[in-house]
Write an enzyme that holds these catalytic residues in place. Sequence first.
Site: not given
Length: 434
Positions: A241, A285, A385
């Site tokens: 992402h 992810d 992230s």
Amino acid sequence: MPFMALLLNEVKACGGILIDRSWVLTAAHCTDITKVWLGTHSIKAKEKKSRKVLKVKKSYPHPHYDPKTHANDLMLLKLESSVKETKTVKCLKVGNTNTDPAAGTHCTVAGWGRTNYSVPKMSDVLMSVNVTVIARVKCNSPEYYNSDPVITSSMICAGSDGKKNTDTCRGDSGGPLLCGGALVGVTSFGIECGLIGHGSEIIGGKEVEPHSLPFMALLQKDKPQCGGILIDRSWVLTAAHCTDMKKVLLGVHSIKADEKNSRQVIKVKKSYPHPCYDPVEHDNDLMLLKLGKSVKETKTVKCLKVGNTIKEPSAGTHCTVAGWGRTNNAVAKMSDVLMSVNVTMIARVTCNSPEYYNSKPVITSSMICAGSDGKKNTDTCRGDSGGPLLCGGALVGVTSFGIKCGLIKKPGVYSYLSAKQLDWIKMTMKKSGA
């Protein structure tokens, strides 16, 4: 509000608006809806005289819907049969034009969504609340969404007037935003519920010894946005992402500092997101970034090699996460220095339980939950992230997602580097010339 529709499938619910006797308008992310309830006030009550239940014949999501940026989050549901309008079931016709409501305009939202974020169940009865429209410039500011995602001209921000927390919540998606009685918008997304602003950070962490994690990568588009792990002189592993990353900064401790002697800045040649990445369910992810040139290993820049197999850490195992994410919920900016924090593994059964994620989304065998030990709030969040989850010094996972930051019952979720994922990493690197 006789135009209100309750949309259901086997696992979730959304709101909707009856705009024609055969059509319901809702949000595109309200996928796989099979039934539409009309004339409903209380979900639990029988309401035989007022309620109509219809099957969905076909769904028409907006052709340009983007689940990552939330753009064009609209969908039409064609009903299997036309409804008969009654006192409790009426269409809300859409007009030819709607004036974009100005900042400060008072509007209304409605739905059966949660009335308290900490209570993971929908309201039994239809609720409504007044919200205030917020200027897009303000909504994109660092104190609010920080342009992540960008609030575009096709979106409207509305919430608290600054005095009282008013908002929609999970289960309200697809419901109406009404201004002066006219349908102006459809509920799309938010971060948690009822927050006057929102922040993302490493919670409960400490500054690391400079360059003690020499494999840490700081990824940037126009500005630093994600973390990553240098796993080979030409490859960085991060989260799928973390899109459109242009540069990789290595040998960084302080973002603001000069650090000419330690830092290497390299352009991204190509991105390889996992082919089975699902942005809605957060599955797979993971992403590999091929660097424009090989890095030179030094005292401050070193690779962290991935092994052949990694044993999945059991619940209660203490591990470490690191990143430049925010360190305080109230301060909407990334940490200047690299931070780390110890987190505790949480069993998937616990993480999927109603008190935690309630299987929304399902925490699968390809994910790991880790957060607080119940005594101290410790967590990762936005800005972290793509960073590493390290257990016993080994790379076990990559920071993926969470709900807000530092909530004991909403721990961070990490993509687990299973044997299958390790095979994908090695195969991708081999095919692309590691």
